[in-house]
Design a protein around this motif. Structure first.
Motif, PDB file in Angstrom:
ATOM      1  N   LEU A   1       0.818  -1.210   0.000  1.00  0.00           N
ATOM      2  CA  LEU A   1       0.000   0.000   0.000  1.00  0.00           C
ATOM      3  C   LEU A   1       0.860   1.273   0.000  1.00  0.00           C
ATOM      4  CD1 LEU A   1      -2.926   0.948  -0.035  1.00  0.00           C
ATOM      5  CD2 LEU A   1      -2.860   1.012   2.475  1.00  0.00           C
ATOM      6  N   PRO A   2       1.943   1.352   0.804  1.00  0.00           N
ATOM      7  CA  PRO A   2       2.813   2.536   0.719  1.00  0.00           C
ATOM      8  C   PRO A   2       3.388   2.747  -0.678  1.00  0.00           C
ATOM      9  CG  PRO A   2       3.264   1.356   2.737  1.00  0.00           C
ATOM     10  CD  PRO A   2       2.343   0.486   1.937  1.00  0.00           C
ATOM     11  N   ALA A   3       3.756   1.635  -1.346  1.00  0.00           N
ATOM     12  CA  ALA A   3       4.284   1.753  -2.705  1.00  0.00           C
ATOM     13  C   ALA A   3       3.224   2.304  -3.653  1.00  0.00           C
ATOM     14  CB  ALA A   3       4.779   0.398  -3.202  1.00  0.00           C
ATOM     15  N   MET A   4       1.981   1.884  -3.458  1.00  0.00           N
ATOM     16  CA  MET A   4       0.903   2.399  -4.307  1.00  0.00           C
ATOM     17  C   MET A   4       0.698   3.894  -4.089  1.00  0.00           C
ATOM     18  SD  MET A   4      -1.946  -0.573  -4.710  1.00  0.00           S
ATOM     19  CE  MET A   4      -2.538   0.289  -6.162  1.00  0.00           C
ATOM     20  N   PHE A   5       0.862   4.345  -2.852  1.00  0.00           N
ATOM     21  CA  PHE A   5       0.791   5.785  -2.577  1.00  0.00           C
ATOM     22  C   PHE A   5       1.884   6.533  -3.343  1.00  0.00           C
ATOM     23  CE2 PHE A   5      -1.828   4.837   1.197  1.00  0.00           C
ATOM     24  CZ  PHE A   5      -2.750   5.867   1.109  1.00  0.00           C
ATOM     25  N   LEU A   6       3.109   5.981  -3.356  1.00  0.00           N
ATOM     26  CA  LEU A   6       4.221   6.638  -4.040  1.00  0.00           C
ATOM     27  C   LEU A   6       3.987   6.683  -5.547  1.00  0.00           C
ATOM     28  CD1 LEU A   6       7.284   5.208  -2.078  1.00  0.00           C
ATOM     29  CD2 LEU A   6       6.329   7.524  -1.963  1.00  0.00           C
ATOM     30  N   PHE A   7       3.495   5.570  -6.104  1.00  0.00           N
ATOM     31  CA  PHE A   7       3.197   5.553  -7.532  1.00  0.00           C
ATOM     32  C   PHE A   7       2.083   6.557  -7.861  1.00  0.00           C
ATOM     33  CE2 PHE A   7       4.988   1.105  -7.559  1.00  0.00           C
ATOM     34  CZ  PHE A   7       6.043   1.398  -8.407  1.00  0.00           C
ATOM     35  N   ALA A   8       1.089   6.632  -6.978  1.00  0.00           N
ATOM     36  CA  ALA A   8      -0.009   7.577  -7.189  1.00  0.00           C
ATOM     37  C   ALA A   8       0.497   9.017  -7.186  1.00  0.00           C
ATOM     38  CB  ALA A   8      -1.080   7.380  -6.120  1.00  0.00           C
ATOM     39  N   LEU A   9       1.412   9.334  -6.277  1.00  0.00           N
ATOM     40  CA  LEU A   9       1.986  10.682  -6.226  1.00  0.00           C
ATOM     41  C   LEU A   9       2.787  10.990  -7.490  1.00  0.00           C
ATOM     42  CD1 LEU A   9       3.122  10.839  -2.491  1.00  0.00           C
ATOM     43  CD2 LEU A   9       1.409  12.306  -3.568  1.00  0.00           C
ATOM     44  N   ALA A  10       3.582  10.009  -7.955  1.00  0.00           N
ATOM     45  CA  ALA A  10       4.366  10.209  -9.182  1.00  0.00           C
ATOM     46  C   ALA A  10       3.456  10.449 -10.377  1.00  0.00           C
ATOM     47  CB  ALA A  10       5.255   8.989  -9.434  1.00  0.00           C
ATOM     48  N   PHE A  11       2.381   9.667 -10.457  1.00  0.00           N
ATOM     49  CA  PHE A  11       1.403   9.855 -11.529  1.00  0.00           C
ATOM     50  C   PHE A  11       0.832  11.268 -11.486  1.00  0.00           C
ATOM     51  CE2 PHE A  11      -2.944   9.931 -13.046  1.00  0.00           C
ATOM     52  CZ  PHE A  11      -2.895   9.226 -14.241  1.00  0.00           C
ATOM     53  N   GLY A  12       0.526  11.742 -10.267  1.00  0.00           N
ATOM     54  CA  GLY A  12      -0.061  13.069 -10.112  1.00  0.00           C
ATOM     55  C   GLY A  12       0.865  14.190 -10.535  1.00  0.00           C
ATOM     56  N   VAL A  13       2.146  14.083 -10.171  1.00  0.00           N
ATOM     57  CA  VAL A  13       3.125  15.117 -10.546  1.00  0.00           C
ATOM     58  C   VAL A  13       3.210  15.240 -12.062  1.00  0.00           C
ATOM     59  CG1 VAL A  13       5.574  15.714 -10.523  1.00  0.00           C
ATOM     60  CG2 VAL A  13       4.465  14.930  -8.419  1.00  0.00           C
ATOM     61  N   LEU A  14       3.269  14.093 -12.737  1.00  0.00           N
ATOM     62  CA  LEU A  14       3.372  14.115 -14.192  1.00  0.00           C
ATOM     63  C   LEU A  14       2.078  14.595 -14.844  1.00  0.00           C
ATOM     64  CD1 LEU A  14       5.278  10.733 -14.532  1.00  0.00           C
ATOM     65  CD2 LEU A  14       6.202  13.004 -15.051  1.00  0.00           C
ATOM     66  N   SER A  15       0.946  14.190 -14.278  1.00  0.00           N
ATOM     67  CA  SER A  15      -0.348  14.615 -14.831  1.00  0.00           C
ATOM     68  C   SER A  15      -0.563  16.113 -14.683  1.00  0.00           C
ATOM     69  CB  SER A  15      -1.487  13.864 -14.136  1.00  0.00           C
ATOM     70  OG  SER A  15      -1.422  12.484 -14.418  1.00  0.00           O
ATOM     71  N   ALA A  16      -0.009  16.698 -13.615  1.00  0.00           N
ATOM     72  CA  ALA A  16      -0.149  18.139 -13.402  1.00  0.00           C
ATOM     73  C   ALA A  16       0.410  18.922 -14.585  1.00  0.00           C
ATOM     74  CB  ALA A  16       0.562  18.553 -12.122  1.00  0.00           C
ATOM     75  N   LEU A  17       1.450  18.396 -15.203  1.00  0.00           N
ATOM     76  CA  LEU A  17       2.048  19.048 -16.371  1.00  0.00           C
ATOM     77  C   LEU A  17       1.395  18.582 -17.666  1.00  0.00           C
ATOM     78  CD1 LEU A  17       4.292  20.987 -17.269  1.00  0.00           C
ATOM     79  CD2 LEU A  17       5.856  19.039 -17.328  1.00  0.00           C
ATOM     80  N   ASP A  18       1.037  17.306 -17.726  1.00  0.00           N
ATOM     81  CA  ASP A  18       0.497  16.720 -18.951  1.00  0.00           C
ATOM     82  C   ASP A  18      -0.877  17.277 -19.305  1.00  0.00           C
ATOM     83  OD1 ASP A  18       0.749  14.309 -20.962  1.00  0.00           O
ATOM     84  OD2 ASP A  18      -1.260  14.148 -20.103  1.00  0.00           O
ATOM     85  N   ASN A  19      -1.747  17.443 -18.318  1.00  0.00           N
ATOM     86  CA  ASN A  19      -3.134  17.837 -18.602  1.00  0.00           C
ATOM     87  C   ASN A  19      -3.253  19.203 -19.279  1.00  0.00           C
ATOM     88  OD1 ASN A  19      -4.359  15.467 -17.626  1.00  0.00           O
ATOM     89  ND2 ASN A  19      -4.283  16.206 -15.529  1.00  0.00           N
ATOM     90  N   PRO A  20      -2.698  20.275 -18.708  1.00  0.00           N
ATOM     91  CA  PRO A  20      -2.831  21.574 -19.399  1.00  0.00           C
ATOM     92  C   PRO A  20      -2.084  21.611 -20.728  1.00  0.00           C
ATOM     93  CG  PRO A  20      -1.396  21.782 -17.478  1.00  0.00           C
ATOM     94  CD  PRO A  20      -2.032  20.424 -17.402  1.00  0.00           C
ATOM     95  N   ALA A  21      -0.968  20.870 -20.821  1.00  0.00           N
ATOM     96  CA  ALA A  21      -0.227  20.839 -22.090  1.00  0.00           C
ATOM     97  C   ALA A  21      -1.065  20.192 -23.186  1.00  0.00           C
ATOM     98  CB  ALA A  21       1.084  20.076 -21.912  1.00  0.00           C
ATOM     99  N   ARG A  22      -1.747  19.095 -22.839  1.00  0.00           N
ATOM    100  CA  ARG A  22      -2.586  18.397 -23.809  1.00  0.00           C
ATOM    101  C   ARG A  22      -3.749  19.277 -24.267  1.00  0.00           C
ATOM    102  NH1 ARG A  22      -5.711  14.477 -21.797  1.00  0.00           N
ATOM    103  NH2 ARG A  22      -4.305  14.302 -20.016  1.00  0.00           N
TER     104      ARG A  22
END
Length: 408
Positions: free
Chosen positions: A116-137
């Protein structure tokens, strides 16, 4: 005497799909469409996996919140980065990194080392990248098609996005039932290759780039002040903030609704989210056939949204919930597509990245707050979680009505 309906001529088809005549846009949407099938496959798998590890709706809410917390915190500044950058290169970077995150997560699930902690870390990494990807797209769409085709391009893109929403859960259900949940993450990792191929093979000379904003102090606040002065920008964003926070939390609300209220199996959630996606596709087609922007249509969509959510909350049958969620999906994409198109057409090009970042923050960045609240309500009563979403739709309709009167 009623007149016969006009045939769907080749000219009408050409008008409806006008943006597909632009090779770069057609290539982009094709790649994104395949990738979004993978993304929704992973989204369903994430909720199921967290439930398998914890049997807790609150845990699903917390992991979902972790996935979108960076979007809430970072997207406004990411929008400024987008305005200052080459958007195609930004998208190549984010797609590459997102593929690596999914690949690593899938490998850990496959080797049964995921925690579960690893899933939290992956979720955070996904969020950081999505923060940039969404407005760019979002901001890249006008650069591919030019100003005249923005509304048609946004609508077609939204429709294909929701094809992914409809197909992804079905793929997830099939993979989970046959070769294992780990392959949902691995399939998503592979799907990003389609995005990278589309971006790498674009005809750069055919793009309509906006001159990058030169770096200066106060540009973030400048973009916010600009948005606050335009009713057809701040109105849709405020409506989306309500719906994005309390209504669009299906990753949290539907798994427990399927399990507790409908007494379903693991695949029941896939059917529910798939029905929502199918309705979204129908809503996208409707928006292509009947293009319209502005607050009045957003208000109508929010009211239909509220009615569908309320009816879904009251049912105890999967057979009834599925068609109701088709209606909910229809209203959802009608609301989202109309709001997105309105902002794209109204926003000045030099502010477009920051405006679309505010839209992404309201839509996706509100999830950490909403997922936590809805996760808690869901653990008490899944029906109440859906009713909360319906109430938010009604509140959004009131906000839109008031803003429209102010605009007049």
């Amino acid at each position: 005497m009623t007149s016969a309906p006009r045939p769907f001529t080749a000219e009408a088809r050409q008008r409806l799909f006008a943006a597909f005549a632009v090779p770069n846009f057609k290539r982009f949407v094709s790649g994104q469409g395949i990738s979004l099938v993978g993304s929704w496959t992973e989204t369903v798998a994430q909720a199921v996996l967290v439930l398998q590890l914890t049997n807790s709706a609150k845990a699903v809410g917390f992991v979902t919140a972790a996935r979108y917390l960076p979007v809430m915190l970072l997207t406004p500044y990411a929008g400024l980065i987008v305005d200052r950058s080459d958007k195609r290169r930004v998208l190549i970077l984010t797609a590459t990194c997102l593929a690596m995150v999914s690949l690593l997560q899938g490998a850990m699930v496959l080797t049964q080392t995921i925690t579960l902690p690893a899933m939290f870390l992956f979720a955070l990494a996904f969020g950081v990248l999505s923060a940039l990807d969404n407005p760019a797209r979002q901001a890249f769409i006008p650069e591919m098609v030019g100003t005249g085709l923005i509304r048609n391009a946004v609508t077609l893109n939204s429709t294909f996005v929701n094809v992914g929403r409809a197909v992804g859960p079905i793929v997830a259900a099939g993979l989970i039932a046959t070769i294992g949940i780990s392959w949902c993450f691995l399939v998503n990792a592979g799907s990003f290759l389609c995005v990278l191929y589309a971006l790498a093979t674009m005809r750069v000379a055919d793009l309509h780039p906006v001159a990058p904003t030169q770096s200066a102090r106060g540009q973030l606040l400048q973009g916010l002040r600009y948005a606050l002065t335009v009713p057809e920008i701040i109105g849709p964003i405020a409506m989306m903030a309500l719906i994005g926070t309390f209504t669009y939390e299906f990753e949290v609300s539907l798994p427990l609704f399927a399990h507790v209220t409908l007494h379903g199996e693991a695949t029941t959630y896939s059917w529910l989210i798939g029905a929502f996606g199918a309705g979204s596709v129908l809503g996208g087609i409707y928006c292509v056939v009947r293009p319209e922007t502005g607050l009045p249509r957003m208000v109508r969509a929010a009211l239909i949204y509220a009615a569908g959510m309320s009816a879904t909350a009251m049912t105890s049958s999967t057979a009834v919930a599925v068609p109701l969620l088709i209606l909910v999906g229809f209203a959802s994409i009608m609301f989202i597509t109309t709001g997105n198109s309105t902002l794209q057409l109204v926003a000045e090009p030099r502010f477009r990245g920051r405006v679309m970042a505010l839209w992404s923050t309201a839509f996706i960045g509100s999830t950490p707050i909403g997922a936590t609240i809805i996760g808690y309500i869901d653990s008490v009563n899944p029906r109440l979680a859906l009713m909360t979403g319906a109430a938010a739709c009604l509140a959004a309709a009131l906000v839109g009505t008031w803003t429209n009167r102010w605009h007049r």
